[in-house]
Design a protein around this motif. Structure first.
Motif, PDB file in Angstrom:
ATOM      1  N   ALA A 199      58.958  24.405  18.882  1.00  0.00           N
ATOM      2  CA  ALA A 199      58.443  25.522  19.674  1.00  0.00           C
ATOM      3  C   ALA A 199      59.524  26.171  20.522  1.00  0.00           C
ATOM      4  O   ALA A 199      59.359  27.289  20.993  1.00  0.00           O
ATOM      5  N   LEU A 200      60.630  25.456  20.734  1.00  0.00           N
ATOM      6  CA  LEU A 200      61.743  26.058  21.476  1.00  0.00           C
ATOM      7  C   LEU A 200      62.623  26.898  20.562  1.00  0.00           C
ATOM      8  O   LEU A 200      63.602  27.486  21.008  1.00  0.00           O
ATOM      9  N   GLY A 201      62.309  26.921  19.294  1.00  0.00           N
ATOM     10  CA  GLY A 201      63.126  27.682  18.359  1.00  0.00           C
ATOM     11  C   GLY A 201      64.188  26.824  17.690  1.00  0.00           C
ATOM     12  O   GLY A 201      65.266  27.314  17.348  1.00  0.00           O
TER      13      GLY A 201
ATOM     14  N   ARG B  52      53.875  31.278  14.968  1.00  0.00           N
ATOM     15  CA  ARG B  52      54.094  30.655  13.667  1.00  0.00           C
ATOM     16  C   ARG B  52      54.218  29.132  13.753  1.00  0.00           C
ATOM     17  O   ARG B  52      54.786  28.506  12.862  1.00  0.00           O
ATOM     18  N   MET B  53      53.699  28.526  14.822  1.00  0.00           N
ATOM     19  CA  MET B  53      53.733  27.061  14.909  1.00  0.00           C
ATOM     20  C   MET B  53      52.742  26.428  13.938  1.00  0.00           C
ATOM     21  O   MET B  53      52.855  25.238  13.620  1.00  0.00           O
ATOM     22  N   HIS B  54      51.771  27.198  13.463  1.00  0.00           N
ATOM     23  CA  HIS B  54      50.833  26.616  12.500  1.00  0.00           C
ATOM     24  C   HIS B  54      51.549  26.204  11.219  1.00  0.00           C
ATOM     25  O   HIS B  54      51.092  25.328  10.509  1.00  0.00           O
ATOM     26  N   ARG B  84      59.898  31.769  17.263  1.00  0.00           N
ATOM     27  CA  ARG B  84      59.561  30.766  18.279  1.00  0.00           C
ATOM     28  C   ARG B  84      60.504  30.804  19.470  1.00  0.00           C
ATOM     29  O   ARG B  84      60.123  30.412  20.568  1.00  0.00           O
ATOM     30  N   SER B  85      61.730  31.261  19.259  1.00  0.00           N
ATOM     31  CA  SER B  85      62.616  31.348  20.414  1.00  0.00           C
ATOM     32  C   SER B  85      62.223  32.532  21.300  1.00  0.00           C
ATOM     33  O   SER B  85      62.628  32.603  22.451  1.00  0.00           O
ATOM     34  N   GLN B  86      61.415  33.457  20.777  1.00  0.00           N
ATOM     35  CA  GLN B  86      60.963  34.575  21.609  1.00  0.00           C
ATOM     36  C   GLN B  86      59.561  34.382  22.136  1.00  0.00           C
ATOM     37  O   GLN B  86      59.158  35.043  23.091  1.00  0.00           O
TER      38      GLN B  86
END
Ligand SMILES: Nc1ncnc2c1ncn2[C@@H]1O[C@H](COP(=O)(O)OP(=O)(O)O)[C@@H](O)[C@H]1O
Ligand SMILES: [Mg+2]
Lengths: 310, 259
Positions: A199-201, B52-54, B84-86
């Motif tokens: 989740a942090l990329g 998009r974590m799914h 995800r970084s944004q």
């Protein structure tokens, strides 16, 4: 009489507790007693060799002169084995736990577990009859092109039965142990922490570096130590693969010897002081293994605060 | 910083199972949006499609569009890692990295993108992020200690600090207070209020009072029954949803008559 319900003891439960704690205590004591017994046996039997006059010991210069080259040889073989096996094992374990599709992962895991079940004499025969021959051109190449490095000094062994070959065979043997253990550890990484990294990329590889490897650190050290234990103590494979001799820096010439192989090769014909000498060598191996395990414990506890166990 | 999110005709599947159906929603920048609804109605599932974590879950996929200031997160060539970084995420259970110190936890995401951050910059960023998460005063003397030694509420604020350290456009929170005591919950709610000055915040909560306290807009999700897909039933200003909803199911839910 309200207190009776509290003071009345449940007889059967109590007895079960006592039996169980007694049994575990006995098992713990038994292990200590066996360990102590082995150590005592080794010391008593080795004593004559340790105090004998130098010229009576094999080589004629005393026990220390006899033992240190094979201690170094043992360590060289083990270090080669771990240097090759550890990165490969961790890579394969990570592939199985985090990259491979599920079907392939379980198939591969199964094959790796099977590798661990192959007897060491089979590995030894494979190393001696196949690997040594196949790899000797590489040794010639190393001698020609990298010969200025003392480790690869020529002339290369014509048979290929060198300490490097023995190290490679040992690497193949310890690979399944380290792979199985680390795979189990990697699979136990909490989803929570993997998702935190993603989740942090983080990319998948970054996630592994952030969450999986640090979490598995203590387990990786333990797995490598178990592998090291097998590499240090392995007898048959080394005895078959290595054409032994005096200590040499070059890994691609014949020469060098390990403690375990030295004992196995010489014990059948030994008698008198020679037996004591070999048992003393066993004592040294015992001490090395103990020391290695203590260092591993120390590495693990040093980082306890950050282990995630709190 | 802080971008808007527009979701168009979004369906979410777990393999063959349609978990969330046909969601259309527009989320304003610099605001707090709450998702409420009975459990199992797909709030978490939908939230995770917003960064998009799914995709971490095998078999999970979406149809439709999620636009971040007009850019489709699911467009061709879009890397989920960049998404995800944004768009950062805070989870239900606090999950600081147990093997890292408090300081390293805050810097974890930053170090992914910028390996050569100087010590001075890093120190400043750690302080700024921890202050932003209302945690600085409690941990400033033990930055080198493991993050797992903090209380649950502090750990959750550490996770928020870790999320805002990478300066995302949006912060998603999935029931961030459900594992916390009331005092820690209040601390997080205060923090959410501060965060919306800079970020777009989306929060899933099963606690309706919490939704009423922290959010500007509220979206109510519901399912017709087990095995049926979750749907967005009603979306509007929070005070409207709670005082004068236009759908009967919403009124029943917010008045506590079911769920
Ligand atoms: N990993 C998963 N695999 C398959 N189905 C899932 C998974 N996670 C959630 N679901 C299903 O999707 C639906 C919505 O779940 P979820 O998003 O967790 O609901 P909520 O967060 O609103 O309680 C439920 O029917 C649930 O069983
Ligand atoms: Mg949920």
């Amino acid at each position: 009489m309200t207190t009776t319900s509290l003071t009345k003891s449940r007889g059967a439960g109590r007895a079960g507790d006592k039996v169980f704690s007694g049994a575990t205590l006995a098992a713990g004591c038994l292990i200590l007693a066996v360990l102590f017994g082995v150590a005592l046996f080794l010391v008593v039997q080795a004593f004559p060799a340790l105090v004998a006059s130098p010229d009576k010991i094999q080589g004629g210069q005393g026990f220390f002169a006899y033992i240190w080259p094979i201690v170094v040889g043992t360590l060289i073989a083990a270090v080669i084995a771990l240097a090759i096996a550890t990165p490969v094992a961790i890579g394969v374990a990570l592939f199985i736990s985090h990259f491979a599709p599920r079907g392939l992962a379980s198939g591969l895991g199964y094959v790796i577990d099977l590798l661990a079940a192959i007897p060491s004499v089979v590995y030894g025969a494979w190393g001696a009859a196949f690997l040594a021959k196949e790899i000797s051109p590489l040794y010639n190449w190393l001698a020609d092109n990298m010969g200025w490095v003392p480790l690869f000094q020529g002339p290369a062994s014509a048979t290929g039965k060198t300490i490097l070959t023995a190290g490679i065979v040992l690497a193949v043997m310890v690979l399944p142990i380290i792979t199985s253990l680390t795979r189990e550890i990697f699979l136990q990484t909490p989803k929570l922490h993997e998702e935190a990294a993603l989740a942090l990329g983080a990319t998948r590889w970054e996630m592994i570096r952030m969450a999986v490897l640090p979490f598995g650190r203590a387990g990786i050290v333990s797995a490598v130590m178990l592998g090291l234990g097998r590499a240090l103590g392995e007898t048959m494979a080394v005895a078959l693969v290595l054409s032994s001799g005096a200590l040499t820096a070059s890994l691609i010439q014949s020469g060098n010897q390990t403690i375990a192989a030295e004992i196995a090769l010489n014990f059948p014909e030994a008698s008198g002081l020679k037996v004591s000498t070999l048992i003393a060598a066993g004592l040294v191996l015992f001490v090395i293994t103990l020391g290695v395990n203590m260092i591993a414990r120390w590495i693990i506890t040093r980082h306890k605060e950050f282990s995630g166990a709190n | 910083m802080s971008k808007r999110i527009d979701v168009k005709d979004l369906n979410v599947y777990y393999s063959k199972f349609l978990a969330v159906e046909d969601v259309n929603i527009n989320i304003d920048p610099k605001s707090v949006t709450a998702f409420i609804g009975p459990s199992g109605c797909g709030k978490s599932t939908f939230l995770r499609t917003l960064n998009r974590m799914h995709e971490v879950i095998p078999g999970a996929r979406v149809e439709g569009e999620v636009l971040l200031d007009g850019d489709n997160l699911y467009g061709p060539g879009v890397d989920p890692v960049t998404v995800r970084s944004q768009i950062g995420m805070v989870f239900q259970r606090p999950n600081p990295f147990p093997t890292m110190s408090i300081r390293d936890n805050v810097l974890a995401g930053v170090k992914l993108n910028n390996h050569k951050i100087s010590k001075g910059e890093a120190d400043a960023l750690v302080e700024r992020s921890l202050r932003g998460a209302n945690l600085w005063n409690e941990v400033k003397d033990r930055l080198a200690k493991p993050g797992s030694g903090l209380s649950g509420g502090q750990q959750q604020r550490l996770c928020i600090a870790r999320a805002i350290a990478v300066e995302p456009q949006v912060i998603l929170m999935d029931e961030p207070c459900s594992a916390l005591d009331p005092i820690s919950t209040l601390a997080i709610e205060d923090l959410i209020n501060d965060l919306k000055d800079q970020y777009t915040v989306v929060i899933v909560t099963h606690n309706m009072q919490q939704a009423a306290r922290v959010s500007d807009k509220t979206a109510f999700f519901n399912i017709a029954g087990t095995g049926k897909p979750g749907k967005l039933i009603e979306y509007g200003e929070t005070h409207t949803i709670f005082s004068n909803p236009s759908v009967k199911a919403t009124e029943d839910y917010v008045s506590g008559r079911f769920g």
